[in-house]
Write a protein that holds these residues in place. Structure first.
Motif, PDB file in Angstrom:
ATOM      1  N   TYR A  56       0.874  -1.169   0.000  1.00 49.16           N
ATOM      2  CA  TYR A  56       0.000   0.000   0.000  1.00 49.16           C
ATOM      3  C   TYR A  56       0.903   1.207   0.000  1.00 49.16           C
ATOM      4  O   TYR A  56       1.448   1.564   1.040  1.00 49.16           O
ATOM      5  N   ALA A 115       2.760  -4.282   3.218  1.00 48.05           N
ATOM      6  CA  ALA A 115       1.894  -4.919   4.216  1.00 48.05           C
ATOM      7  C   ALA A 115       2.156  -6.413   4.304  1.00 48.05           C
ATOM      8  O   ALA A 115       2.158  -6.997   5.388  1.00 48.05           O
ATOM      9  N   GLY A 135      -0.787  -4.192  12.760  1.00 46.67           N
ATOM     10  CA  GLY A 135      -0.043  -3.690  11.606  1.00 46.67           C
ATOM     11  C   GLY A 135       0.949  -4.699  11.061  1.00 46.67           C
ATOM     12  O   GLY A 135       1.706  -4.390  10.141  1.00 46.67           O
ATOM     13  N   ALA A 136       0.935  -5.917  11.594  1.00 45.73           N
ATOM     14  CA  ALA A 136       1.899  -6.927  11.146  1.00 45.73           C
ATOM     15  C   ALA A 136       1.587  -7.408   9.728  1.00 45.73           C
ATOM     16  O   ALA A 136       2.462  -7.900   9.033  1.00 45.73           O
ATOM     17  N   GLY A 137       0.320  -7.277   9.333  1.00 50.61           N
ATOM     18  CA  GLY A 137      -0.059  -7.743   8.004  1.00 50.61           C
ATOM     19  C   GLY A 137      -0.951  -8.978   8.056  1.00 50.61           C
ATOM     20  O   GLY A 137      -1.181  -9.628   7.034  1.00 50.61           O
ATOM     21  N   LYS A 138      -1.483  -9.307   9.235  1.00 50.19           N
ATOM     22  CA  LYS A 138      -2.311 -10.504   9.397  1.00 50.19           C
ATOM     23  C   LYS A 138      -3.598 -10.409   8.588  1.00 50.19           C
ATOM     24  O   LYS A 138      -3.943 -11.315   7.829  1.00 50.19           O
ATOM     25  N   THR A 139      -4.311  -9.300   8.776  1.00 49.04           N
ATOM     26  CA  THR A 139      -5.593  -9.150   8.083  1.00 49.04           C
ATOM     27  C   THR A 139      -5.400  -9.160   6.573  1.00 49.04           C
ATOM     28  O   THR A 139      -6.156  -9.817   5.841  1.00 49.04           O
ATOM     29  N   THR A 140      -4.403  -8.441   6.111  1.00 48.63           N
ATOM     30  CA  THR A 140      -4.142  -8.404   4.670  1.00 48.63           C
ATOM     31  C   THR A 140      -3.896  -9.811   4.143  1.00 48.63           C
ATOM     32  O   THR A 140      -4.493 -10.221   3.142  1.00 48.63           O
ATOM     33  N   ARG A 152      -9.098  -9.562  -1.252  1.00 42.74           N
ATOM     34  CA  ARG A 152      -8.127  -8.620  -1.808  1.00 42.74           C
ATOM     35  C   ARG A 152      -7.259  -9.360  -2.803  1.00 42.74           C
ATOM     36  O   ARG A 152      -7.094 -10.578  -2.727  1.00 42.74           O
TER      37      ARG A 152
HETATM   38  N1  LIG Z   1      -6.439  -0.644   2.596  1.00 46.90           N
HETATM   39  C1  LIG Z   1      -5.245  -0.251   3.056  1.00 46.90           C
HETATM   40  N2  LIG Z   1      -4.690   0.877   2.601  1.00 46.90           N
HETATM   41  C2  LIG Z   1      -3.489   1.283   3.047  1.00 46.90           C
HETATM   42  N3  LIG Z   1      -2.756   0.628   3.951  1.00 46.90           N
HETATM   43  C3  LIG Z   1      -3.241  -0.504   4.454  1.00 46.90           C
HETATM   44  C4  LIG Z   1      -4.522  -1.011   4.038  1.00 46.90           C
HETATM   45  N4  LIG Z   1      -4.756  -2.156   4.704  1.00 46.90           N
HETATM   46  C5  LIG Z   1      -3.689  -2.368   5.498  1.00 46.90           C
HETATM   47  N5  LIG Z   1      -2.778  -1.384   5.355  1.00 46.90           N
HETATM   48  C6  LIG Z   1      -1.497  -1.299   6.038  1.00 46.90           C
HETATM   49  O1  LIG Z   1      -0.849  -2.522   5.921  1.00 46.90           O
HETATM   50  C7  LIG Z   1      -0.241  -2.879   7.143  1.00 46.90           C
HETATM   51  C8  LIG Z   1      -0.774  -4.221   7.618  1.00 46.90           C
HETATM   52  O2  LIG Z   1      -2.128  -4.069   7.983  1.00 46.90           O
HETATM   53  P1  LIG Z   1      -3.012  -5.272   8.499  1.00 46.90           P
HETATM   54  O3  LIG Z   1      -2.917  -6.384   7.530  1.00 46.90           O
HETATM   55  O4  LIG Z   1      -4.373  -4.729   8.755  1.00 46.90           O
HETATM   56  O5  LIG Z   1      -2.311  -5.663   9.851  1.00 46.90           O
HETATM   57  P2  LIG Z   1      -2.856  -6.491  11.097  1.00 46.90           P
HETATM   58  O6  LIG Z   1      -4.126  -7.140  10.696  1.00 46.90           O
HETATM   59  O7  LIG Z   1      -1.794  -7.445  11.391  1.00 46.90           O
HETATM   60  O8  LIG Z   1      -3.045  -5.531  12.197  1.00 46.90           O
HETATM   61  C9  LIG Z   1      -0.498  -1.756   8.108  1.00 46.90           C
HETATM   62  O9  LIG Z   1       0.625  -0.907   8.129  1.00 46.90           O
HETATM   63  C10 LIG Z   1      -1.683  -1.069   7.511  1.00 46.90           C
HETATM   64  O10 LIG Z   1      -1.629   0.300   7.827  1.00 46.90           O
END
Ligand SMILES: Nc1ncnc2c1ncn2[C@@H]1O[C@H](COP(=O)(O)OP(=O)(O)O)[C@@H](O)[C@H]1O
Ligand SMILES: [Mg+2]
Lengths: 301, 347
Positions: free
Chosen positions: A14, A19, A40-45, A54
């Motif tokens: 991003y 991420a 912010g580790a990237g788990k959700t992504t 996604r």
């Molecule tokens: N849609 C998005 N747009 C911009 N940055 C994103 C988006 N989704 C996630 N990020 C960034 O990617 C990184 C990983 O996010 P995320 O996967 O949500 O982490 P976690 O779930 O581990 O907390 C973070 O730095 C977050 O800010």
């Protein structure tokens, strides 16, 4: 068969944020798999790329032998994704919610009501989703994810914002779901959750997997000290030093006397001989120590 | 239950259980109707004022009529008609031999009706007393094509109410469902986008038709006295086409906005000025020519126009086909824009 999910060299950016930065792993059929890491580790992504919500910049994902992207109608009925606690239709009751979701999969209402009972919400069936407690709405969203009997269940931080009692109840539910033969993939930032539930965990930080394996193996590989603490006054500091041996660290903060040792068996035997085991606390290394060891940072979710 | 039915039901319940949405879709426009209907119609129970032009022997011989009529005299018919038109008098009456001429204003349906009734009775009694039927009653509305208040405001307010309901319903649902991640949850279920859209369109149409039924029902109550013309049912296709346009407008607003509040504000910014400029609240007849021309670019103008024609002006079913075509054209263009702007997700 065997491998339900195969992830190879996943990347997602991003802007400047990497991420997901080269993640690879597999999940076996029937396994309870955890992705653990701070915010912010990237788990959700990572999870949402696997679910097909996604698109990855690079890398491949296979779920049950199918590609989740672009939206794959053949895969969708075979996976279940837990909603965030708030993602319900507005102003519908718990029963109406789950019956609506059931209909999308061609599942009859009776089966939906049954699922409500499985998660222990039959007495809340007539309550609107907005009025459920945190734990109840979490269970409802899991029921909605399970209503079509999927082979794989994905959960993104299911116990976030739950009180300890609700968390324990949720853990029991998740264990029984996994025991029933489903593959479960969960992300969490709670060390104890991953330790208590998962067959294997991937520890993630800054978009990368730092370590992957069964929690016990990860902890054992650490060779870190066991912490034993007693109530101050039950044992004199000097006696404790003598009993624990030269390599142990001993300190007394006025509340408890703490011994950090690599030979817990010896120390515990000596304490037992002096009949000092009452009220004693023993804490082995945890995933927190693993994280500290891997990153040099104290683990803070 | 099929996905289409269960999704429609979920949306309908969401609407029916939302007091605010119900208020703005049903009660709020009705409040306008009651307000305008009462203020502008100015009904009263006092005697009806009648201007007698020249000698009217029939009236002179009927003392009973004087109890309900307040009669003043004038010589010039044109001046008397003008007074009636301005609302200073209820009717003007003239006797030409055995023919009684009654000129009334439709601005006040209730009084006009009363006066017509009184004179009808008068003529009837005179004819019963006299030998073979001598008198005839000819009534004529002083306004040629202008309409009385309730007749005018009902179609416009209805067009506005439907536009608002459709635009807000679509905009708010879209954004709320996206915000609450329901859209992405639906995307994870094996349900087609077409099914979700059809459900939303179906529910919006049902709500619009409900609004129409309630609105016309209330306006037709004796207090308001709306008189529907023969082809009023041609309003149904207009309502359907109008709903589609404003749903599309709401979808665009919902696609552009980040939050549900934002979406409602954007929808409001589009719909409210359009209502004024389309003549939904008051006629554009007195507006400058350029404004009347400009108003043609608003779908609501064509909706109001079409509704007026079929609901109260008594025009034939075919007369609204051009309007219907224009509205559907708008729906198509804006609908395509809505699809292009559509996002499942914020990410
Ligand atoms: N849609 C998005 N747009 C911009 N940055 C994103 C988006 N989704 C996630 N990020 C960034 O990617 C990184 C990983 O996010 P995320 O996967 O949500 O982490 P976690 O779930 O581990 O907390 C973070 O730095 C977050 O800010
Ligand atoms: Mg997350």
């Amino acid at each position: 068969m065997g491998q339900t999910i195969v992830v190879r060299d996943l990347h997602k950016r991003y802007g400047d944020v990497h991420a997901v930065d080269g993640v690879s792993f597999f999940v076996e059929e029937g396994e309870f798999f955890g992705i653990l890491g701070p915010n912010g580790a990237g788990k959700t992504t990572t999870l949402e790329i696997i679910e097909g919500l996604r698109q990855a910049d690079a890398g491949t994902v296979e779920v049950l032998g199918l590609s989740p992207w672009p939206r794959n109608p053949r895969l969708l009925p075979r996976i279940g994704v837990q909603l965030q606690a708030s993602s319900f239709f507005e102003r519908l009751t718990a029963r109406e919610q789950i019956r609506t979701f059931a209909s999308l999969y061609g599942v009859p209402p009776a089966k939906a009501d049954e699922m409500l009972a499985v998660v222990g919400l039959e007495d809340k069936a007539g309550t609107r989703a907005e009025q459920l407690s945190g734990g109840q709405s979490q269970r409802l969203s899991i029921a909605c994810a399970l209503v079509h009997d999927p082979e794989v269940l994905f959960l993104d931080e299911p116990s976030a914002a739950l009180d300890p009692q609700a968390r324990r109840n949720l853990w029991d539910l998740l264990r029984s779901i996994n025991k029933a033969g489903r593959t479960v993939v969960l992300t969490t930032h709670y060390m104890d959750e991953a330790e208590s539930l998962c067959d294997r965990v991937a520890i993630m930080d800054n978009g990368r997997i730092l370590e992957l394996g069964p929690p016990a193996t990860l902890v054992r590989g650490l060779d870190s000290a066991t912490h034993i603490s007693l109530e101050t006054g039950t044992l004199a500091l000097a006696d404790a030093r003598e009993l624990a041996g030269p390599e142990a660290a001993v300190e007394d903060d006025g509340v408890s006397l703490k011994i950090a040792t690599h030979a817990p068996a010896t120390v515990l035997t000596a304490l037992a001989e002096r009949n000092l085991l009452t009220g004693i606390q023993v804490r082995g290394a945890t995933l927190e120590d693993v994280f500290l060891n891997l990153t040099g940072r104290e683990y803070r979710a | 239950m099929t996905p289409l039915r269960s999704l429609s039901r979920a949306m309908l319940y969401g609407f029916l259980r939302d007091r605010m949405a119900l208020f703005f879709a049903i009660l709020f426009p009705l409040m306008f109707l009651v307000l305008f209907g009462t203020i502008l119609a100015n009904p009263g129970t006092s005697k009806s004022e009648i201007i007698q032009v020249g000698a009217v022997p029939l009236l002179d011989n009927a003392p009973a009529a004087r109890e309900v009529l307040e009669i003043s005299k004038a010589d010039d018919l044109a001046a008397a008609q003008e007074k009636v038109r301005r609302g200073d008098a209820t009717a003007a009456v003239r006797q030409q031999g055995d023919k009684l001429e009654l000129y009334y204003s439709a601005a006040d349906q209730v009084r006009a009706g009363t006066v017509q009734g009184v004179f009808g009775q008068l003529v009837g009694q005179a004819n019963m007393a006299g030998v073979p039927q001598r008198f005839t009653l000819a009534t004529e509305q002083v306004e040629d094509k202008s309409l009385n208040t309730i007749q005018y405001i009902t179609p416009g307010l209805l067009a506005w109410a439907i536009s608002m309901g459709a635009a807000f319903g679509a905009a708010a649902t879209l954004v709320t469902w996206r915000e609450k991640k329901i859209l992405r949850r639906l995307r994870l279920a094996p349900v087609r986008t077409g099914t979700i859209v059809s459900a939303r369109v179906g529910v919006s149409l049902a709500i619009s038709l409900l609004q129409t039924a309630i609105f016309l029902g209330v306006a037709s109550l004796p207090v308001f006295g709306l008189q529907l013309s023969a082809y009023w049912w041609m309003a149904v296709p207009l309502v359907i086409a109008g709903t589609l346009v404003f749903m599309a407008i709401g979808m665009v607003a919902g696609g552009l906005a980040k939050s549900a509040e934002g979406a409602t504000s954007v929808a409001n910014l589009i719909v409210l000025p359009m209502a004024f400029l389309s003549g939904a609240f008051f006629p554009l007849d007195a507006a400058p020519g350029w404004l009347q021309t400009l108003s043609n670019i608003f779908p609501m103008k064509h909706m109001t126009q079409g509704m007026l024609d079929v609901l109260v002006r008594g025009q034939g079913p075919a007369s609204v086909l051009p309007e219907l075509g224009i509205i559907l054209g708008f729906a198509l263009v804006i609908g395509v824009a809505a699809v292009l702007i559509f996002r499942w997700d914020d990410v």
